[in-house]
Design an enzyme around this catalytic site. Sequence first.
Site, PDB file in Angstrom:
ATOM      1  N   ILE A 130       0.721  -1.111  -0.059  1.00  0.00           N
ATOM      2  CA  ILE A 130      -0.117   0.058   0.229  1.00  0.00           C
ATOM      3  C   ILE A 130       0.823   1.290  -0.080  1.00  0.00           C
ATOM      4  CG2 ILE A 130      -1.704   1.277   1.343  1.00  0.00           C
ATOM      5  CD1 ILE A 130      -2.851  -1.234   0.067  1.00  0.00           C
ATOM      6  N   ALA A 131       2.020   1.218   0.673  1.00  0.00           N
ATOM      7  CA  ALA A 131       2.932   2.568   0.637  1.00  0.00           C
ATOM      8  C   ALA A 131       4.223   1.873   0.852  1.00  0.00           C
ATOM      9  CB  ALA A 131       2.301   3.313   2.325  1.00  0.00           C
ATOM     10  N   LYS A 147       5.786   7.976   5.813  1.00  0.00           N
ATOM     11  CA  LYS A 147       5.083   7.034   4.966  1.00  0.00           C
ATOM     12  C   LYS A 147       4.060   7.744   3.852  1.00  0.00           C
ATOM     13  CE  LYS A 147       2.011   3.134   5.588  1.00  0.00           C
ATOM     14  NZ  LYS A 147       1.350   2.019   6.666  1.00  0.00           N
ATOM     15  N   ASP A 282      -2.641  -6.510  11.691  1.00  0.00           N
ATOM     16  CA  ASP A 282      -1.849  -6.903  10.290  1.00  0.00           C
ATOM     17  C   ASP A 282      -0.521  -7.298  10.942  1.00  0.00           C
ATOM     18  OD1 ASP A 282      -1.157  -7.429   7.595  1.00  0.00           O
ATOM     19  OD2 ASP A 282      -0.952  -5.087   7.284  1.00  0.00           O
TER      20      ASP A 282
END
Length: 520
Positions: A130-131, A147, A282
Amino acid sequence: MRALFRPAFIAWIGLRYGLDGLLLDSFRHPGWSRVGRVLSWGRRLHEPRGQRLREALERLGPIFVKFGQMLSTRRDLLPPDIADELAKLQDRVPPFPSDESARLIEEALGKPIAEVFQTFEADPVASASIAQVHFATLHNGREVAVKVLRPGMLAVIDDDLALLRTIAGWVERFWADGKRLKPREVVAEFDKYLHDELDLVREAANAAQLRRNMDGLDLVLVPEMIWDYCTPTVMVMERMKGVPISQMARLREAGVDIKKLARDGVTIFFTQVFRDGFFHADMHPGNIQVSLDPESFGRYIALDFGIIGTLTEIDKDYLAQNFIAFFHRDYKRVAELHIESGWVPASTRVDELEGAVRTVCEPYFDRPIKEISLGQVLMRLFQISRRFNVEIQPQLVLLQKTLLNVEGLGRELDPELDLWSTAKPFLEKWMHEQVGLRGLWARLKREAPRYAKMLPELPRLIHHNLEHGDANLRRDLAAMLAEQRQTNRLLSTVVWVGVGFLLGLLTAQLFVRLHMLGVI
């Protein structure tokens, strides 16, 4: 057209990287291997199978990368070569260009990078689905991590989710177990969490909440957010210095107690789930480090808070009771809880469900993690769920995923860890605090502000409702009162008739006795 293009692209990637042959090779029958060789004829597939699988998942996008990340934590289910390659998906996904990253940061913060940061490292320190993350230093000298969200993620995720919704609809319509498994609700939960992960302000807020919750536990560190530089696409936070938990040899050389680390991980998980109802969902090794700083030596460092799971008080209570009954091997209570919660039909026989649960669970007590075959447990539980029509609970999907990660992490840290005996004392203490006097006092204190506001207003609210309440309510109340008056009159008539009858009998008896005595 996009709905048609995405499945075609997935199929092309599968063929390009030889995933069809990888699947066929996994079957033991030699005929499938021959079919795989025929299908791979003319294709150049020189790279190792694990590398091909990893690169295919990277090409397919965030949802497939996350699937690979979850698989990478389960080395008990995968061959070593594939598990090693998939582990690279945790923080080593190919980064996007540094100049693009700098442009996105300046666009989000509305300032040149030199105006915000004294130093900025162009090369990312970590890159995920995602990043990606860059290290930097603010002008006040504070070291931070920046981020940056990958560009174009929303369109790819929406395409994959649309495909998942279509597949879920087919599963629900054409598979006998479809409605029970609730695939569309599960995809909807996945949709919600993925879109939440694309908002870095929400992730920063999750981190701040988790930091408050974990304060005082002295087991885990959570970075502080720099709120002046947090936007939906860029997040700046305190830089954390630790060793990735996957580097076990380095941790041992530094003197970290690995067995204690495994026990602490279980405690952190159950604290977040049952005490707070707010947990990091996560927890793959790419998001976990261990501090070697003297002031916080041996503590976990949590990173990446895009996916956070939450539980209601009802969910927490139900799950805690199930765990405690399970730890005490009270399978009858486990069966009763499933029926009481509505997870299985009310007509289910408790003794039959009790016996089925005992059959699955009993063989795995008092065993270390290394001797537990999760695949076999899941297969047998799935068979039981089909037999008793157990409904899947979409709100618990993230918890189940996180529990798999925690067990996989525990297996890596300490294969001798007894997950159940480690968790049992914590859950019993938590349950005692919930149902005992301490729990009652805590709930009273929590609700006291509401009661303090409501109690003085209560007489006025009751009077106002009785005087100016809803017309339908007043009409129903009047009808009830009229019915009650009619019932009272009927009862009064019955009572007086009964009394008259008794008085008549007494009078007749008195007359007969007086007549026999010659008085009359």
